[in-house]
Design a protein around this motif. Structure first.
Motif, PDB file in Angstrom:
ATOM      1  N   GLU A 131       0.861  -1.252   0.007  1.00  0.00           N
ATOM      2  CA  GLU A 131       0.059  -0.134   0.100  1.00  0.00           C
ATOM      3  C   GLU A 131       0.911   1.452  -0.096  1.00  0.00           C
ATOM      4  OE1 GLU A 131      -3.038   2.252   3.120  1.00  0.00           O
ATOM      5  OE2 GLU A 131      -3.217   0.107   2.881  1.00  0.00           O
ATOM      6  N   HIS A 132       1.974   1.268   0.729  1.00  0.00           N
ATOM      7  CA  HIS A 132       2.840   2.300   0.791  1.00  0.00           C
ATOM      8  C   HIS A 132       3.434   2.605  -0.709  1.00  0.00           C
ATOM      9  CE1 HIS A 132       5.102   5.573   2.735  1.00  0.00           C
ATOM     10  NE2 HIS A 132       6.202   5.184   2.397  1.00  0.00           N
ATOM     11  N   GLU A 133       4.012   1.667  -0.912  1.00  0.00           N
ATOM     12  CA  GLU A 133       4.526   1.829  -2.338  1.00  0.00           C
ATOM     13  C   GLU A 133       3.839   2.490  -3.444  1.00  0.00           C
ATOM     14  OE1 GLU A 133       7.986   1.674  -2.980  1.00  0.00           O
ATOM     15  OE2 GLU A 133       8.671   0.791  -1.164  1.00  0.00           O
ATOM     16  N   GLU A 134       2.503   1.860  -3.360  1.00  0.00           N
ATOM     17  CA  GLU A 134       1.626   2.435  -4.378  1.00  0.00           C
ATOM     18  C   GLU A 134       1.404   3.923  -3.974  1.00  0.00           C
ATOM     19  OE1 GLU A 134      -1.680  -0.519  -3.522  1.00  0.00           O
ATOM     20  OE2 GLU A 134      -0.889  -1.717  -5.165  1.00  0.00           O
ATOM     21  N   TYR A 135       1.501   4.197  -2.825  1.00  0.00           N
ATOM     22  CA  TYR A 135       1.248   5.602  -2.339  1.00  0.00           C
ATOM     23  C   TYR A 135       2.240   6.539  -2.769  1.00  0.00           C
ATOM     24  CZ  TYR A 135       1.507   9.893   0.837  1.00  0.00           C
ATOM     25  OH  TYR A 135       1.681  11.005   1.438  1.00  0.00           O
ATOM     26  N   ALA A 154       6.971  -5.672  -3.510  1.00  0.00           N
ATOM     27  CA  ALA A 154       6.253  -5.830  -2.570  1.00  0.00           C
ATOM     28  C   ALA A 154       4.885  -6.665  -2.765  1.00  0.00           C
ATOM     29  CB  ALA A 154       5.653  -4.449  -2.240  1.00  0.00           C
ATOM     30  N   ARG A 155       4.434  -6.579  -3.970  1.00  0.00           N
ATOM     31  CA  ARG A 155       3.367  -7.538  -4.406  1.00  0.00           C
ATOM     32  C   ARG A 155       3.708  -9.204  -4.243  1.00  0.00           C
ATOM     33  NH1 ARG A 155       2.575  -5.185  -8.653  1.00  0.00           N
ATOM     34  NH2 ARG A 155       1.182  -3.693  -7.858  1.00  0.00           N
ATOM     35  N   ASP A 156       4.939  -9.385  -4.782  1.00  0.00           N
ATOM     36  CA  ASP A 156       5.461 -10.616  -4.530  1.00  0.00           C
ATOM     37  C   ASP A 156       5.856 -11.162  -3.284  1.00  0.00           C
ATOM     38  OD1 ASP A 156       5.530 -10.790  -7.421  1.00  0.00           O
ATOM     39  OD2 ASP A 156       7.751 -10.740  -7.487  1.00  0.00           O
TER      40      ASP A 156
END
Length: 172
Positions: free
Chosen positions: A93-97, A135-137
Motif C-alpha cells: 500500500e505504501h509503495e503504491e502511495y 512488495a506484491r510478490d
C-alpha cells in the motif's frame, strides 16, 4: 534554467516522504525482528536504506540546481501489526502511495515544461514499478507459504540473503 517554484516545492516535499518511508520500513523491520524473522527484518532494513538513498538523490538534485532544500519534521509511523502478513500488505500500500507521489512530481514538472526534472524522475518512475512488484510478490509469497512453518522459514532464509548495494543507477 532555474527550477520553477512548484517543482522545487514538490521535490522538497518528496524528500520528506522518502525519509518517512525509511522510518516506516524500520518499524516493519522491528516487528519482524521481534518475531524472530531476521530475514524479513533484513529485507526492510535494506528498504529503509534505499529510501534514504532516494531522499539524498532528490536533495542532491535540488542542490545541484541552485535550490537549498528545507528539512521538515518527519512524521512518526503509526502502524501496528497483529500478524506477519500485515506489514507486507502495508508495504505494498505504501509503495503504491509513493508511486502516486512520484507521478505527481512528474506531472508538475511536465506542466511547466521542465524536461531536466522529468528526465531525473524517469529513474524513480521505473524504480517504483520494481518496488511495487517486489512488495506484491512478498504478499503473494506470504499468502502461499507463510502459514506453513517450513514455508515461512524458507521465505525468511531467502530474505536474509538480500544484501544492501547502493544503487549505482541512482540519479545523483
Amino acid at each position: 534554467m532555474a527550477l520553477q517554484p512548484q517543482v522545487t516545492e514538490v521535490l522538497n516535499n518528496q524528500i520528506n516522504k522518502e525519509l518517512y518511508s525509511s522510518y516506516l520500513y524500520l518499524t516493519f523491520a522491528d516487528y519482524y525482528d521481534d518475531r524472530g524473522l531476521k530475514g524479513f527484518a533484513n529485507w526492510y532494513e535494506i528498504q529503509a536504506k534505499e529510501e534514504m538513498d532516494h531522499a539524498m538523490a532528490i536533495r542532491r538534485y535540488l542542490l545541484d540546481n541552485d535550490f537549498k532544500p528545507t528539512m521538515e519534521a518527519i512524521d512518526k509511523p503509526d502502524k501496528t501489526f497483529d500478524n506477519d502478513l500485515a506489514p507486507l500488505e502495508a508495504g505494498l500500500e505504501h509503495e503504491e502511495y509513493v508511486t502516486g507521489l512520484i507521478h505527481n512530481c512528474y506531472e508538475i514538472a511536465h506542466e511547466v515544461h521542465d524536461v531536466r526534472t522529468m528526465q531525473f524522475l524517469d529513474w524513480f518512475v521505473k524504480e517504483q514499478g520494481e518496488e511495487e512488484t517486489n512488495a506484491r510478490d512478498m504478499v503473494t509469497n506470504m499468502k502461499l507459504f507463510g502459514s506453513d512453518p517450513k514455508g515461512l522459514y524458507d521465505l525468511d532464509r531467502e530474505y536474509q540473503a538480500r544484501t544492501y548495494v547502493q544503487q549505482t543507477a541512482l540519479p545523483m
